[in-house]
Design an enzyme around this catalytic site. Structure first.
Site, short mmCIF file in Angstrom:
data_model
loop_
_atom_site.label_atom_id
_atom_site.label_comp_id
_atom_site.label_asym_id
_atom_site.label_seq_id
_atom_site.Cartn_x
_atom_site.Cartn_y
_atom_site.Cartn_z
N GLU A 50 0.79 -1.29 -0.40
CA GLU A 50 -0.11 0.08 0.03
C GLU A 50 0.57 1.05 -0.25
O GLU A 50 0.29 2.37 -0.23
CB GLU A 50 -0.97 0.38 1.40
CG GLU A 50 -2.15 -0.71 1.19
CD GLU A 50 -1.72 -2.57 0.70
OE1 GLU A 50 -2.47 -2.65 -0.41
OE2 GLU A 50 -1.10 -3.53 1.66
N ASN A 57 -0.59 -8.14 -3.70
CA ASN A 57 -1.33 -7.11 -4.04
C ASN A 57 -0.24 -6.12 -5.41
O ASN A 57 0.56 -5.45 -4.71
CB ASN A 57 -2.62 -5.89 -4.17
CG ASN A 57 -1.60 -5.58 -3.01
OD1 ASN A 57 -1.62 -5.86 -1.87
ND2 ASN A 57 -1.52 -3.83 -3.08
N ASP A 77 -7.17 -6.18 -4.84
CA ASP A 77 -6.51 -6.41 -3.61
C ASP A 77 -7.06 -6.87 -3.28
O ASP A 77 -6.64 -7.24 -1.60
CB ASP A 77 -7.40 -4.93 -3.04
CG ASP A 77 -5.91 -5.10 -1.38
OD1 ASP A 77 -4.90 -5.61 -1.60
OD2 ASP A 77 -6.12 -5.55 -0.14
#
Length: 603
Positions: free
Chosen positions: A194, A278, A320
């Site tokens: 992220e 991801n 995700d």
């Protein structure tokens, strides 16, 4: 080299004698002793199965609390303790304390390790300050700290032996995973998808802490450690620049593919298995292509780091659906043929069964009936899309474009299962899977990359599937047939790791804080006890002085419990989890406690 070749020929764990060979031989032998729990998942195969059977389906209802231990930390407690002889090693989330507890002397704390870490690492930990556990080997305890430092501690004294900087928190690289000792190396991944980190799996020398190899998830062949002709995907060579060709420009340099999940090892094949997460960003419009090798199962040689085979589960991920969940190894007969199997319950809602020797895909089926983003995987070997999921346009987050809110996608980003590990019983040949039963709305937006800053690019809302009130199920799964055998509904997601035992009992924990025991064959509930806080830890069992114990860490948090753990109230905060799990605060509060259970002593 001669010894390595001999090991390959014998195909035996005991034959490995390279480098710190005796350490690995000892570890293999120790893992075969059910009285101890010497690896994060109990064994190299990640089965989370114990041969202990003092506690059975007939008597588990008599379990009582034997003792408890407060960790002194109030955040999400994932993972579980190691038990080695008379010693238990307990870990915590940030600041990553480690306690050595003497089980033979009134559970006395023999030593405590508390690293000095910059608290600025906390804001760059995406989904709570969790840590998934310790590893042991060659007289050392290994801890992967939040600041992405791997440390080796003397198991007897707690003294720091060596430390290795695995990544840079200022760029978003953090440590949440449990290391794994394989022969003379310690393997550890990294978190930071992220934050646009180019993630990797790294091997360190067990004695010196020196880096032996580092394999990235995306980039040039040399960096991802694949051989264009020898590394295969579904039986075919991956080809030159297999990753680079699927990213636009230099996007791969901030491509994610993080490796914060679990690692398995097959000593006979001499291969380690793990998954990558991801691709970055969550906005699929900004990264056209398959984004290889994010969302991928890797089979690597632990000595060299070279990949033997790969399989990408969710090309060009739009939801995700990290692929980091555990790989569980079993030897079974499928379709009349003896196979060395690998079973993986992916975040995307599909359970995969592959031949772990060569990566052949055998089964791919939904393990939650509500999964709707795909109709399933193309299993036609002659098809150009063989092995790829068939995406339903209605639930594609790219189909509507940026700033379009795609609604009703199942599962939510936290998947039909997150990192909470399943268990496998060779007695029933069933997998026991803690699952999330959650859907979402997903709105991507354009985002710019800045090192050390969130690089997400999507707003999410989460909720139970239409027509259902429960947000979780605990299921038994037949991996050969790809079918649910039984399913127990839970009010919230089941975020703890499961434990299967030879006593015919399976254990798991709930977000409200219950330790539950169910019958391995039927799923019938046999016992429950509410611990001081919600359970996101993994249930463990061991034997000491002739008595079997069951231990679990409670301490609500993790992604599902991030609202409670971090005091968040915005329903879109916590990447959408805060609103979805708002009712959790009605049932539990923060805590950090190890609770240990046993049968009452005979009068």
């Amino acid at each position: 080299m001669r010894k390595v070749l001999l090991a390959a020929l014998l195909g035996s764990a005991a034959a490995f004698t390279v480098g710190g060979a005796s350490a690995n031989d000892d570890l293999v032998k120790m893992s075969q002793n059910p009285k101890d729990w010497v690896m994060p998942a109990g064994d190299y195969a990640n089965t989370r199965y114990s041969k202990l059977k003092q506690i059975t389906a007939a008597n588990v209802g008599k379990l009582q609390v034997a003792w408890t231990f407060s960790t002194g930390v109030l955040r999400g407690h994932e993972g579980g303790p190691l038990i080695i002889g008379d010693m238990m090693y307990v870990h915590t989330p940030f600041p990553n304390k480690v306690y050595a507890i003497d089980l033979s002397h009134d559970n006395k704390i023999v030593w405590k390790y508390e690293p000095r870490q910059d608290p600025n690492v906390i804001p760059v930990m995406c989904c709570d300050t969790v840590n998934r556990g310790l590893a042991y080997g060659n007289g050392k305890i290994f801890l992967h700290q939040a600041d992405d430092t791997l440390v080796a501690l003397d198991a007897k004294t707690g003294k720091l032996d060596w430390s290795a900087k695995n990544g840079d928190p200022s760029k978003g690289q953090t440590g949440t995973s449990a290391p794994l000792v394989v022969k003379d190396k310690v393997l550890v991944g990294t978190s930071g998808g992220e934050f646009g980190v180019q993630c990797s799996m790294t091997a360190y020398d067990i004695n010196s802490g020196k880096q032996v190899w580092k394999a990235f998830s995306e980039g040039p062949d040399k960096e991802i450690m694949v051989d264009p002709e020898k590394t295969t995907v579904l039986g075919k060579p991956v080809g030159k620049d297999s990753s680079l060709k699927t990213w636009q420009g230099d996007q791969w340099k901030i491509g994610g593919g993080c490796t914060w999940g679990w690692v398995a090892y097959d000593p006979e094949l001499d291969l380690v298995y793990y998954g990558s997460g991801n691709p970055s960003t969550w906005n699929p419009k900004q990264r056209p292509g398959d984004n290889k090798w994010s969302m991928t199962i890797f089979a690597r040689n632990p000595n060299t780091g070279m990949a033997k085979w790969v399989y990408q589960m969710t090309p060009h991920d739009e939801w995700d659906y990290d692929g980091v969940n555990e790989m569980i190894l079993s030897d079974e007969t499928i379709n009349g043929k003896a196979r060395k199997l690998l079973t993986h319950f992916d975040r995307n809602g599909l359970a995969y069964t592959l031949d772990r020797s060569d990566g052949e895909l055998l089964v791919a089926e939904k393990y939650d009936p509500k999964v709707n983003w795909t109709t399933g995987v193309d299993m036609n070997k002659s098809s150009p899309t063989y092995g790829r999921p068939k995406v339903v346009d209605q639930y594609s987050t790219e189909h509507g474009g940026e700033d379009h809110n795609t609604k009703g996608i199942c599962p939510a980003a936290l998947g039909s299962k997150d990192e909470q590990p399943a268990a496998y019983s060779p007695d029933t040949q069933l997998f026991y899977v803690p699952t999330n039963h959650v859907c979402m709305d997903y709105e991507p937006f354009k985002v710019s990359y800045t090192a050390g800053q969130p690089y997400v690019g999507a707003t999410l809302s989460m909720y139970p599937p239409p027509g259902d009130s429960n947000m979780g199920n605990f299921i038994a799964w037949d991996a050969k047939k790809g079918k649910i055998v039984w399913s127990d509904p839970e009010q919230f997601s089941v975020w703890s790791g499961a434990l299967a035992t030879a006593g015919g009992v399976v254990f798991y924990g709930t977000l409200e804080g219950y330790l539950k025991a169910v019958d391995a064959k039927t799923g019938k509930q046999l016992y429950k006890f509410k611990t001081p806080s919600g359970i996101i830890g993994n249930v463990t069992t061991y034997e000491h002085n002739g008595k079997q114990y069951v231990a679990v860490l409670s301490g609500v948090g993790g992604w599902a419990g991030i609202g409670l753990a971090a005091g968040l109230t915005d329903p879109h905060a916590g990447l959408g989890a805060v609103g979805g799990y708002a009712a959790l605060s009605n049932y539990t509060e923060l805590g950090g406690t190890l609770t240990v259970f046993a049968l009452p002593s005979a009068n």
